[in-house]
Design a protein around this motif. Sequence first.
Motif, short mmCIF file in Angstrom:
data_model
loop_
_atom_site.label_atom_id
_atom_site.label_comp_id
_atom_site.label_asym_id
_atom_site.label_seq_id
_atom_site.Cartn_x
_atom_site.Cartn_y
_atom_site.Cartn_z
N ARG A 47 -27.84 30.90 -4.69
CA ARG A 47 -26.54 30.23 -4.54
C ARG A 47 -26.41 29.59 -3.16
NH1 ARG A 47 -21.82 33.57 -6.73
NH2 ARG A 47 -22.02 32.23 -8.55
N MET A 48 -26.90 30.28 -2.12
CA MET A 48 -26.85 29.70 -0.78
C MET A 48 -27.69 28.44 -0.70
SD MET A 48 -26.72 32.89 1.93
CE MET A 48 -28.15 33.80 1.32
N ALA A 49 -28.87 28.46 -1.33
CA ALA A 49 -29.75 27.29 -1.28
C ALA A 49 -29.16 26.10 -2.02
CB ALA A 49 -31.11 27.65 -1.86
N VAL A 77 -27.17 33.11 17.19
CA VAL A 77 -25.72 32.94 17.30
C VAL A 77 -25.17 31.79 16.47
CG1 VAL A 77 -25.52 33.99 19.58
CG2 VAL A 77 -25.96 31.54 19.40
N VAL A 78 -26.05 31.01 15.85
CA VAL A 78 -25.62 29.88 15.01
C VAL A 78 -26.10 30.11 13.59
CG1 VAL A 78 -25.67 27.37 14.69
CG2 VAL A 78 -25.75 28.33 17.00
N GLY A 79 -25.27 29.78 12.62
CA GLY A 79 -25.66 29.97 11.23
C GLY A 79 -24.86 29.10 10.29
N ALA A 121 -18.22 33.49 3.92
CA ALA A 121 -19.13 34.41 4.60
C ALA A 121 -20.01 33.65 5.59
CB ALA A 121 -19.99 35.16 3.59
N PHE A 122 -20.32 34.31 6.70
CA PHE A 122 -21.15 33.74 7.76
C PHE A 122 -22.52 34.39 7.74
CE2 PHE A 122 -22.53 34.07 12.31
CZ PHE A 122 -22.85 32.72 12.49
N VAL A 123 -23.57 33.56 7.79
CA VAL A 123 -24.95 34.06 7.79
C VAL A 123 -25.66 33.52 9.04
CG1 VAL A 123 -27.13 34.19 6.54
CG2 VAL A 123 -24.98 34.07 5.27
N PRO A 124 -25.85 34.37 10.06
CA PRO A 124 -26.53 33.92 11.28
C PRO A 124 -27.99 33.54 11.01
CG PRO A 124 -25.42 36.05 11.60
CD PRO A 124 -25.45 35.78 10.13
N ARG A 125 -28.41 32.47 11.64
CA ARG A 125 -29.80 31.99 11.62
C ARG A 125 -30.35 31.84 10.20
NH1 ARG A 125 -34.55 34.23 15.72
NH2 ARG A 125 -35.67 32.24 15.87
N TYR A 126 -29.52 31.37 9.31
CA TYR A 126 -29.96 31.14 7.94
C TYR A 126 -31.08 30.11 7.88
CZ TYR A 126 -30.01 29.20 3.20
OH TYR A 126 -30.40 28.74 1.97
N THR A 127 -32.10 30.37 7.08
CA THR A 127 -33.07 29.36 6.65
C THR A 127 -33.37 29.66 5.19
OG1 THR A 127 -35.06 30.65 7.21
CG2 THR A 127 -34.16 29.21 8.95
N ARG A 128 -33.88 28.68 4.50
CA ARG A 128 -34.17 28.90 3.09
C ARG A 128 -35.27 29.95 2.91
NH1 ARG A 128 -34.47 23.38 0.27
NH2 ARG A 128 -32.44 23.31 1.31
N PRO A 131 -33.21 33.86 4.15
CA PRO A 131 -31.78 33.58 3.96
C PRO A 131 -30.81 34.55 4.62
CG PRO A 131 -32.75 34.40 1.93
CD PRO A 131 -33.88 34.17 2.87
N ARG A 132 -31.24 35.77 4.96
CA ARG A 132 -30.32 36.72 5.61
C ARG A 132 -31.05 37.53 6.68
NH1 ARG A 132 -27.74 37.64 0.19
NH2 ARG A 132 -29.18 39.36 -0.15
N PRO A 133 -31.60 36.88 7.70
CA PRO A 133 -32.41 37.61 8.69
C PRO A 133 -31.60 38.61 9.52
CG PRO A 133 -32.00 35.39 9.45
CD PRO A 133 -31.53 35.45 8.03
N TYR A 134 -30.30 38.37 9.69
CA TYR A 134 -29.44 39.29 10.45
C TYR A 134 -28.29 39.81 9.60
CZ TYR A 134 -31.95 37.66 14.57
OH TYR A 134 -32.93 37.36 15.48
#
Length: 305
Positions: A47-49, A77-79, A121-128, A131-134
């Motif tokens: 869903r995030m992708a 600190v950015v997501g 919802a906030f996801v820090p440092r998201y990448t495909r 998707p949820r590294p933190y």
Amino acid sequence: MTVAVATAALMLLGGPLPVAGADGSGTARAADGWSAREAEAFWTPERMASAEPVTPGVPGTRAAKAGIGENFDGIPVVGRMFVMQGGGAYFCTASVVASPGHDLVLSAAHCLLGPDSRQVAFVPRYTRAKPRPYGMFPVLRGTNGRPKVWIDPRYPREGPDRAATVDAAFAQVGPDAEGWRVQDVVGANRLVTGATYTHARVELIGYPATSARPRRCHNRTTKFTSTDPGIPGSFLRIDCTGYPGGTSGGPFLAHYDPQTGTGEVVGVIGGWKTGGTTPDTSYSSYFGKEIRKLYETAVAGARGA
């Protein structure tokens, strides 16, 4: 939360501790039931992708003398800020801002304005790829069931053009599934207001809808004063290539420290034309006394949660 971060936190005397849930456990739960675990269950990697930018992209053109943007793996600190509006899944860029409660994130007002915004919802440092590294941090809801987001009242009243000078929003996020507050996990940028429009070097970070990873660029900022009476005011302007839809809310970071991955946030992509009309020149509302007052209101509101 990574083992390294958890270990470092526990080594600090009187350091951060997980926020206990209502049942006394370390698992945090929002009062209305929108917990981190429920946010993770709802915002699946698929869903995030598939989420689209809150504002549509614009055709690619290259501005003269622009800084050159490049995709990279991001900073903690950015997501991405994910939000359901209407029947669709959307996202903007957001970043953690230092606050007494260690629980505030900053984005653009036009990203979070929707009257039917939900499941935010906030996801820090998201990448495909990761998707949820933190972890994931749900935006809390107030007693009215609406997300706890603070926007200058002029913005919804006057609209994104007449109120372009206050295109910023603060949101309070709850702890992650392990009970950790977002600032304790990833750190935070320091909010700076009342500074100059012109900065010799600003790091611009955003999440383009066209990329699986975030984008960064550095360049100087200049002062842009609108000549359109329908969009009055002065704004920060920066030339950086490749910032289409999805990058709205991305921070303008002055005095960025690559060692800590943090800086002084002096703006966010938005403001004039909700961030600009080409992907190679971005704008921000000027962070003056109005944004400082909005931040203080958010801090007070979050403290009373």
